[in-house]
Write a protein that holds these residues in place. Sequence first.
Motif, PDB file in Angstrom:
ATOM      1  N   LEU A  62       6.979  -7.543   8.081  1.00 43.56           N
ATOM      2  CA  LEU A  62       6.359  -6.938   8.959  1.00 43.56           C
ATOM      3  C   LEU A  62       6.588  -5.455   9.550  1.00 43.56           C
ATOM      4  CD1 LEU A  62       6.191  -9.903  11.811  1.00 43.56           C
ATOM      5  CD2 LEU A  62       4.629  -9.441   9.994  1.00 43.56           C
ATOM      6  N   ASN A  63       7.836  -5.097   9.088  1.00 38.75           N
ATOM      7  CA  ASN A  63       8.293  -3.511   9.437  1.00 38.75           C
ATOM      8  C   ASN A  63       7.690  -2.871   8.361  1.00 38.75           C
ATOM      9  OD1 ASN A  63       9.418  -4.261  11.893  1.00 38.75           O
ATOM     10  ND2 ASN A  63      11.362  -4.029  11.054  1.00 38.75           N
ATOM     11  N   THR A  64       7.591  -3.276   7.108  1.00 40.77           N
ATOM     12  CA  THR A  64       7.435  -2.285   5.973  1.00 40.77           C
ATOM     13  C   THR A  64       5.935  -2.358   5.196  1.00 40.77           C
ATOM     14  OG1 THR A  64       8.169  -4.011   4.478  1.00 40.77           O
ATOM     15  CG2 THR A  64       9.892  -2.458   5.279  1.00 40.77           C
ATOM     16  N   ASN A  65       5.209  -3.476   5.743  1.00 42.48           N
ATOM     17  CA  ASN A  65       4.005  -3.450   5.188  1.00 42.48           C
ATOM     18  C   ASN A  65       3.090  -2.138   5.466  1.00 42.48           C
ATOM     19  OD1 ASN A  65       3.148  -3.867   7.863  1.00 42.48           O
ATOM     20  ND2 ASN A  65       2.926  -6.057   7.621  1.00 42.48           N
ATOM     21  N   LEU A  66       3.076  -1.508   6.315  1.00 41.76           N
ATOM     22  CA  LEU A  66       2.215  -0.448   6.754  1.00 41.76           C
ATOM     23  C   LEU A  66       2.587   0.883   5.708  1.00 41.76           C
ATOM     24  CD1 LEU A  66       0.152   0.769   8.527  1.00 41.76           C
ATOM     25  CD2 LEU A  66       1.802   1.754   9.854  1.00 41.76           C
ATOM     26  N   SER A  67       3.665   0.925   5.363  1.00 38.26           N
ATOM     27  CA  SER A  67       3.893   1.945   4.350  1.00 38.26           C
ATOM     28  C   SER A  67       3.066   1.913   3.139  1.00 38.26           C
ATOM     29  CB  SER A  67       5.486   1.991   3.875  1.00 38.26           C
ATOM     30  OG  SER A  67       5.758   0.840   3.285  1.00 38.26           O
ATOM     31  N   ILE A  68       2.429   0.611   2.827  1.00 44.74           N
ATOM     32  CA  ILE A  68       1.730   0.588   1.586  1.00 44.74           C
ATOM     33  C   ILE A  68       0.281   0.668   1.983  1.00 44.74           C
ATOM     34  CG2 ILE A  68       1.127  -0.881  -0.330  1.00 44.74           C
ATOM     35  CD1 ILE A  68       3.675   0.209  -0.861  1.00 44.74           C
ATOM     36  N   VAL A  69       0.120  -0.104   3.120  1.00 47.83           N
ATOM     37  CA  VAL A  69      -1.372  -0.260   3.528  1.00 47.83           C
ATOM     38  C   VAL A  69      -1.969   0.783   4.039  1.00 47.83           C
ATOM     39  CG1 VAL A  69      -2.681  -1.708   5.271  1.00 47.83           C
ATOM     40  CG2 VAL A  69      -0.792  -2.718   4.101  1.00 47.83           C
ATOM     41  N   ILE A  70      -1.134   1.893   4.374  1.00 50.40           N
ATOM     42  CA  ILE A  70      -1.556   3.046   5.272  1.00 50.40           C
ATOM     43  C   ILE A  70      -2.224   3.792   4.078  1.00 50.40           C
ATOM     44  CG2 ILE A  70       0.286   4.565   4.910  1.00 50.40           C
ATOM     45  CD1 ILE A  70      -0.523   5.320   7.974  1.00 50.40           C
ATOM     46  N   VAL A  71      -2.021   3.872   2.861  1.00 46.51           N
ATOM     47  CA  VAL A  71      -2.625   4.501   1.767  1.00 46.51           C
ATOM     48  C   VAL A  71      -4.317   4.296   1.722  1.00 46.51           C
ATOM     49  CG1 VAL A  71      -2.562   5.113  -0.691  1.00 46.51           C
ATOM     50  CG2 VAL A  71      -0.517   4.886   0.683  1.00 46.51           C
ATOM     51  N   SER A  72      -4.318   2.903   1.806  1.00 44.47           N
ATOM     52  CA  SER A  72      -5.818   2.286   1.755  1.00 44.47           C
ATOM     53  C   SER A  72      -6.645   2.672   2.944  1.00 44.47           C
ATOM     54  CB  SER A  72      -5.807   0.813   1.393  1.00 44.47           C
ATOM     55  OG  SER A  72      -5.242   0.631   0.187  1.00 44.47           O
ATOM     56  N   MET A  73      -5.898   2.583   3.947  1.00 41.59           N
ATOM     57  CA  MET A  73      -6.593   2.583   5.498  1.00 41.59           C
ATOM     58  C   MET A  73      -7.070   4.162   5.548  1.00 41.59           C
ATOM     59  SD  MET A  73      -3.961   0.618   7.878  1.00 41.59           S
ATOM     60  CE  MET A  73      -4.770   0.953   9.443  1.00 41.59           C
ATOM     61  N   VAL A  74      -6.356   5.138   5.435  1.00 45.11           N
ATOM     62  CA  VAL A  74      -6.911   6.438   5.524  1.00 45.11           C
ATOM     63  C   VAL A  74      -7.608   7.177   4.492  1.00 45.11           C
ATOM     64  CG1 VAL A  74      -5.906   8.819   6.534  1.00 45.11           C
ATOM     65  CG2 VAL A  74      -5.036   6.728   7.072  1.00 45.11           C
ATOM     66  N   ASP A  75      -8.690   7.749   4.868  1.00 40.68           N
ATOM     67  CA  ASP A  75      -9.523   8.816   3.889  1.00 40.68           C
ATOM     68  C   ASP A  75      -9.105  10.182   3.770  1.00 40.68           C
ATOM     69  OD1 ASP A  75     -11.393   9.853   2.285  1.00 40.68           O
ATOM     70  OD2 ASP A  75     -13.033   9.785   3.821  1.00 40.68           O
ATOM     71  N   ARG A  76      -8.433  10.443   2.670  1.00 39.02           N
ATOM     72  CA  ARG A  76      -8.081  11.859   2.565  1.00 39.02           C
ATOM     73  C   ARG A  76      -8.629  12.994   1.658  1.00 39.02           C
ATOM     74  NH1 ARG A  76      -3.992   8.092   2.451  1.00 39.02           N
ATOM     75  NH2 ARG A  76      -2.276   8.386   3.762  1.00 39.02           N
ATOM     76  N   SER A  77     -10.035  12.519   1.523  1.00 42.72           N
ATOM     77  CA  SER A  77     -10.915  13.242   0.659  1.00 42.72           C
ATOM     78  C   SER A  77     -11.106  14.558   1.195  1.00 42.72           C
ATOM     79  CB  SER A  77     -12.165  12.562   0.269  1.00 42.72           C
ATOM     80  OG  SER A  77     -12.929  12.161   1.660  1.00 42.72           O
ATOM     81  N   ASN A  78     -11.025  14.686   2.291  1.00 44.25           N
ATOM     82  CA  ASN A  78     -11.497  16.153   2.927  1.00 44.25           C
ATOM     83  C   ASN A  78      -9.978  16.800   3.519  1.00 44.25           C
ATOM     84  OD1 ASN A  78     -14.189  15.646   2.544  1.00 44.25           O
ATOM     85  ND2 ASN A  78     -14.485  14.581   4.485  1.00 44.25           N
ATOM     86  N   GLU A  79      -9.040  16.226   3.130  1.00 42.29           N
ATOM     87  CA  GLU A  79      -7.818  17.144   3.701  1.00 42.29           C
ATOM     88  C   GLU A  79      -7.555  18.472   3.075  1.00 42.29           C
ATOM     89  OE1 GLU A  79      -4.482  14.728   2.946  1.00 42.29           O
ATOM     90  OE2 GLU A  79      -4.812  13.326   4.822  1.00 42.29           O
ATOM     91  N   SER A  80      -7.096  19.340   3.862  1.00 35.86           N
ATOM     92  CA  SER A  80      -6.812  20.458   3.264  1.00 35.86           C
ATOM     93  C   SER A  80      -5.567  20.558   2.598  1.00 35.86           C
ATOM     94  CB  SER A  80      -6.626  21.816   4.548  1.00 35.86           C
ATOM     95  OG  SER A  80      -7.633  21.638   5.194  1.00 35.86           O
ATOM     96  N   LEU A  81      -5.454  21.129   1.486  1.00 36.37           N
ATOM     97  CA  LEU A  81      -4.008  21.341   0.727  1.00 36.37           C
ATOM     98  C   LEU A  81      -3.108  22.112   1.762  1.00 36.37           C
ATOM     99  CD1 LEU A  81      -5.556  22.924  -2.584  1.00 36.37           C
ATOM    100  CD2 LEU A  81      -5.061  20.540  -2.072  1.00 36.37           C
ATOM    101  N   ILE A  82      -2.036  21.449   1.365  1.00 36.37           N
ATOM    102  CA  ILE A  82      -0.819  21.793   2.166  1.00 36.37           C
ATOM    103  C   ILE A  82      -0.165  22.846   1.293  1.00 36.37           C
ATOM    104  CG2 ILE A  82       1.448  21.156   3.095  1.00 36.37           C
ATOM    105  CD1 ILE A  82       0.321  18.318   3.677  1.00 36.37           C
ATOM    106  N   HIS A  83       0.379  23.931   1.813  1.00 35.60           N
ATOM    107  CA  HIS A  83       0.827  25.115   1.202  1.00 35.60           C
ATOM    108  C   HIS A  83       2.234  24.697   0.993  1.00 35.60           C
ATOM    109  CE1 HIS A  83      -2.899  27.324   0.889  1.00 35.60           C
ATOM    110  NE2 HIS A  83      -3.038  26.875   2.169  1.00 35.60           N
ATOM    111  N   VAL A  84       2.978  23.813   0.030  1.00 40.37           N
ATOM    112  CA  VAL A  84       4.041  23.767  -0.083  1.00 40.37           C
ATOM    113  C   VAL A  84       4.284  23.820  -1.623  1.00 40.37           C
ATOM    114  CG1 VAL A  84       5.966  22.227   0.007  1.00 40.37           C
ATOM    115  CG2 VAL A  84       4.425  22.207   1.540  1.00 40.37           C
ATOM    116  N   LYS A  85       5.265  24.626  -2.123  1.00 38.36           N
ATOM    117  CA  LYS A  85       5.557  24.914  -3.382  1.00 38.36           C
ATOM    118  C   LYS A  85       6.257  23.730  -4.216  1.00 38.36           C
ATOM    119  CE  LYS A  85       8.451  27.853  -6.597  1.00 38.36           C
ATOM    120  NZ  LYS A  85       9.462  28.874  -6.803  1.00 38.36           N
ATOM    121  N   SER A  86       5.363  23.311  -5.224  1.00 39.41           N
ATOM    122  CA  SER A  86       5.756  21.926  -5.866  1.00 39.41           C
ATOM    123  C   SER A  86       6.434  22.428  -7.186  1.00 39.41           C
ATOM    124  CB  SER A  86       4.837  20.950  -6.073  1.00 39.41           C
ATOM    125  OG  SER A  86       4.251  20.851  -4.898  1.00 39.41           O
ATOM    126  N   SER A  87       7.545  21.659  -7.562  1.00 38.78           N
ATOM    127  CA  SER A  87       8.150  21.981  -8.791  1.00 38.78           C
ATOM    128  C   SER A  87       7.272  21.260  -9.831  1.00 38.78           C
ATOM    129  CB  SER A  87       9.429  21.392  -8.757  1.00 38.78           C
ATOM    130  OG  SER A  87      10.428  21.418  -9.970  1.00 38.78           O
TER     131      SER A  87
END
Length: 527
Positions: A62-87
């Motif tokens: 019950l504690n951990t199920n949201l960590s997987i489910v939230i990926v399907s719950m939220v629409d990220r198609s219009n998110e702005s890019l986060i300016h973080v340098k990625s390796s």
Amino acid sequence: MENGVLENRLAEIPFDSNEESCSISRNRRTSKLSNCHLSGFLPKRFIFSCIGFLASTLAISLNTNLSIVIVSMVDRSNESLIHVKSSNECLLVDVPREVEAEHEPIEIKRGEFHWSPETEGLALGAVYYGQLIGFLPGGRMAELYGGKRTLIAFLFLASLCTAAVPFAARFSVHFFIACRFLVGVGTSPVIPVLFHLISRWIPESERSFNASFILAGYGVGTFLSFLTSGMLCASDFLGGWPSVFYIGGVCGLGWCLLCYLFIYETPKDHPTITSKELTYISKNLGLIEQKQIKKIPWKSLLTSLPFWSLALGYFGQFWILGFYSTVQTLYMGTILNLDSITNGELSCVPPLARGVFACLCGYPADIALKRGYVDKSFIRKGATIINTVFSCVGFVAILLAGCNPVLNTIFFTVGGLLGDFITFGVCMGGVDIAPNLSGTVSGILNFVGVIPFFVIPALVGFTTKYERSMAQWRYVYYGTIGVVLITTVVYTIFGTSEPQEWGTYDDVPVEEDSVDLTKTEKPENKP
């Protein structure tokens, strides 16, 4: 008179006998045998352990199920890019082609909610905020009102709130976060209450294995949560992601029914326990008389060196679990650049392995303790030291593994393989030093143990705020190794398994106890 003679004869019958070893119902003085086949088939303390295992499995699911489910719950198609340098150190160059091809292409489904990353973070952390509030009251309520009632009440709350999550999310994000907060409150007292019940149901010589088996549910629950949540989200069953919460809520309500039907507060309260098992449990719970401490001796508790050394050891051992629960998948996804399906499959391995391995090692620890080869302190400190060594070696190996996901998974598994040794290590330490205040002490210790679940993500966020790279993650691993080593050394030097006066008897002067003065005297050898 005849009933008394019959009951005395039954007490002498060997425990292994099937029908003849059945006890007489202790709630009704009658010669009629109760539930004979079930009593002879499976000892009641083992039934308690099985239902306790299901409780811990349910709680972590019950504690951990949201960590997987939230990926399907939220629409990220219009998110702005986060300016973080990625390796660009790991661009799937080390992933076998057949694995890469198996998960390509992946259709990304858009979620129905437009939440900011801050809102997502608050929703994911709401469970742990709830746990901070629920640990201590839950443990104390078990001492005052009974562990069975406390477990049913809290997990009933968590189950109802879990089933209500889809409705709350669609109504308001604030109601959604409130539901997740209450889920944390409902699951928080599971460990303190289970250890309170263990001190009343499980003989000392069997506690290592049974505690390991019961809390192995946290590893198994994490494994099942990751796998089933992903599959349900990808399906159309009950709308996809809402089915995770509906099924979780129904399973929780089912567990409450099981607990109500099969669990009793103490062995002597069980109507169908065999006389043989009741005698065995009573004689092997330890030398400390079981009693209720009506007033918590806060001054003695908070000035106790054994308590604070145990708390530090608890903090260090739960730091290891906190790392695996909060940021292992983040490392695999952001540094090794694994897709979500591969990341989920590989991240399932360490929690399952540590749960199974703890059960395998818990039984030999019980045998060694029962035969007098070692004492409790040796078991507690030995389990803590061994877990520390394995985890530190695993973290160093991860630093050397580079971008190979298979090697990283192997070393993550090795580092966390003995993580559930805490069940017969520091976790049982609270029962040792405070046998009659174990619910309260375990609640405080779990409050301390949940702190790393906040600190570690914050440390990772601060360290990798401007650059996500292996070089920055090294500071996280170095910090983890340092915390674990220091806390283990402190616990090893100053920790003890000897019962403390403040956790054994009421902190009341003898002359003030007008009811029964003998209750303030230490018993010589009472079961």
